[in-house]
Design a protein around this motif. Structure first.
Motif, short mmCIF file in Angstrom:
data_model
loop_
_atom_site.label_atom_id
_atom_site.label_comp_id
_atom_site.label_asym_id
_atom_site.label_seq_id
_atom_site.Cartn_x
_atom_site.Cartn_y
_atom_site.Cartn_z
N SER A 248 2.25 1.63 -3.47
CA SER A 248 1.20 2.05 -4.40
C SER A 248 0.86 3.52 -4.22
CB SER A 248 -0.05 1.19 -4.21
OG SER A 248 0.22 -0.17 -4.52
N ASP A 249 0.79 3.97 -2.97
CA ASP A 249 0.53 5.39 -2.72
C ASP A 249 1.66 6.25 -3.30
OD1 ASP A 249 -1.93 5.11 -1.42
OD2 ASP A 249 -1.01 4.92 0.56
N GLU A 250 2.89 5.76 -3.19
CA GLU A 250 4.01 6.51 -3.76
C GLU A 250 3.95 6.52 -5.29
OE1 GLU A 250 6.90 9.15 -3.41
OE2 GLU A 250 5.99 8.17 -1.67
N ARG B 281 0.84 -1.20 0.00
CA ARG B 281 0.00 0.00 0.00
C ARG B 281 0.87 1.25 0.00
NH1 ARG B 281 -4.62 2.40 4.18
NH2 ARG B 281 -4.96 4.25 2.90
N THR C 255 -7.88 7.88 -1.46
CA THR C 255 -7.36 6.61 -0.95
C THR C 255 -7.24 6.62 0.57
OG1 THR C 255 -5.09 7.37 -1.34
CG2 THR C 255 -6.12 6.06 -3.08
N ALA D 109 -4.26 11.10 -3.03
CA ALA D 109 -4.42 10.74 -1.63
C ALA D 109 -5.81 11.05 -1.11
CB ALA D 109 -3.37 11.45 -0.78
N CYS E 141 -9.19 2.27 -4.81
CA CYS E 141 -9.35 3.55 -4.14
C CYS E 141 -10.53 3.41 -3.20
CB CYS E 141 -9.54 4.69 -5.15
SG CYS E 141 -11.05 4.56 -6.12
N LEU F 291 1.23 6.48 -6.99
CA LEU F 291 0.20 7.45 -7.34
C LEU F 291 0.69 8.89 -7.16
CD1 LEU F 291 -3.06 5.77 -5.96
CD2 LEU F 291 -2.31 5.97 -8.34
N ARG F 292 1.59 9.11 -6.21
CA ARG F 292 2.22 10.44 -6.11
C ARG F 292 3.06 10.71 -7.36
NH1 ARG F 292 2.46 13.11 -1.36
NH2 ARG F 292 4.48 14.03 -1.89
N TYR G 210 -4.38 -2.50 -6.41
CA TYR G 210 -4.76 -1.35 -5.61
C TYR G 210 -5.90 -0.61 -6.29
CZ TYR G 210 -3.71 2.39 -2.19
OH TYR G 210 -3.75 3.28 -1.14
#
Length: 322
Positions: free
Chosen positions: A148-150, A145, A170, A167, A285, A152-153, A283
């Motif tokens: 994946s968040d990184e 996670r 999510t 963010a 949202c 998306l950044r 991943y």
């Protein structure tokens, strides 16, 4: 672009603004042209993945009547036996079932919405026969996670947006980790016509993070115009992840990025004892998120908004056999 590029993320994590922008530009190009990339320099220890494979193989080696106690179907938690999933159905093609078995876990922290909790935040199932799986997979999903968040950044930066844009969508995301075992030809026998370890399909969510093993019957990505000449092998690189865009992120990008077709080849007669285990983190949202696709000039088309819950559920239902 007729090959999946390999991109080192080290500069994204440690570089200056110019170096980070260069990585984002390469990612934008890859996602626009082929929808896939292989990343190194991601920071996830290889030893954790090795320990997960060892534990997962212990589970898959259990007698079928033991595994049946944890049986589930697509979208649920537990053991998905051979025969319950055919990814080719997502394209409207009636194919034989995929040649695999799966142990699946996912997001399990309920958010208080009965509809979403019942569909996306089911309790995980932990086999008592392999107790170490719970600790290993809990750590791994936390790392996936975060990665994946990184990613998306990085994607937001590639689009010229505030890096934290995604963010906001999510906070309580749905996600699934599938441990796929692809049994050897010596165990399964010859595949049926049109049968694959995983049939041709696209993924459904935002990003997929795949840890795979090198093999003859491995991952292919579609890059051409015809089934006969359009498939290329995805490169395998030591200590890497294969990343691809899902349908939801492709729509979100206003069709700037490609959710591309891919498949896993059936076991090959040249390697009759080849057994592979892949870790597939899908991943998504927040299920209730209303996704407003980016219009031009960021996007390439004017697309209608979608609700994540309905969008994803329709696709999951399509690949469930029976």
């Amino acid at each position: 672009m007729d090959a999946v590029p390999v991109i080192d993320l080290t500069a994204w994590f440690t570089g200056d603004e110019q170096e980070r922008a260069a990585v984002a530009a390469r990612v934008d190009e890859a996602l626009s042209e082929i929808g896939f990339l292989v990343v190194t320099g991601h920071g996830v220890p290889a030893g954790l993945r090795d320990r997960i494979r060892t534990a997962a193989k212990r589970f898959f080696a259990q007698p079928e009547d033991v595994k049946r106690a944890y049986a589930a179907t697509v979208g649920e938690r537990g053991w998905l036996p051979p025969g319950v999933e055919a990814n080719g159905y997502a394209e409207g093609t009636e194919t034989p079932p995929d040649m695999k078995e799966t142990f699946a876990i996912g997001a399990d922290a309920k958010i208080g919405d009965p509809l979403f909790d019942a569909e996306w935040f089911l309790a995980n199932v932990w086999p008592s026969e392999v107790p170490e799986l719970e600790e290993l997979l809990t750590e791994y999903t936390a790392r996936m996670r975060a990665l994946s968040d990184e990613l998306l950044r990085l994607c937001a930066t590639a689009l010229g947006l505030d890096p934290g844009y995604f963010a906001a969508y999510t906070g309580n995301p749905s996600y699934t980790l599938n441990i796929n075992r692809y049994p050897p030809l010596s165990q399964l026998g010859a595949p049926e016509p049109g049968q694959f370890r995983i049939g041709p399909h696209t993924d459904f969510g935002t990003v997929t993070v795949l840890d795979r093993q090198d093999g003859v019957g491995g991952l292919q990505v579609f890059t051409g115009d015809t089934e006969e000449d359009g498939w290329v092998d995805a490169p395998w690189v030591e200590d890497s992840f294969t990343i691809n865009v899902g349908d939801l992120l492709a729509v979100w990008s206003g069709n700037r990025w490609k959710s591309n077709r891919h498949r896993v080849l059936p076991p090959d007669p040249s390697a009759p004892d080849e057994e592979l285990v892949s870790l597939v983190f899908c991943y998504e949202c927040d299920p209730g998120a209303r996704i407003e696709p980016f219009a031009p000039p960021i996007g390439r088309a004017e697309l209608a908004p979608v609700r994540a819950h309905e969008f994803l559920l329709e696709r999951l239902d399509a690949i469930t056999v029976g």
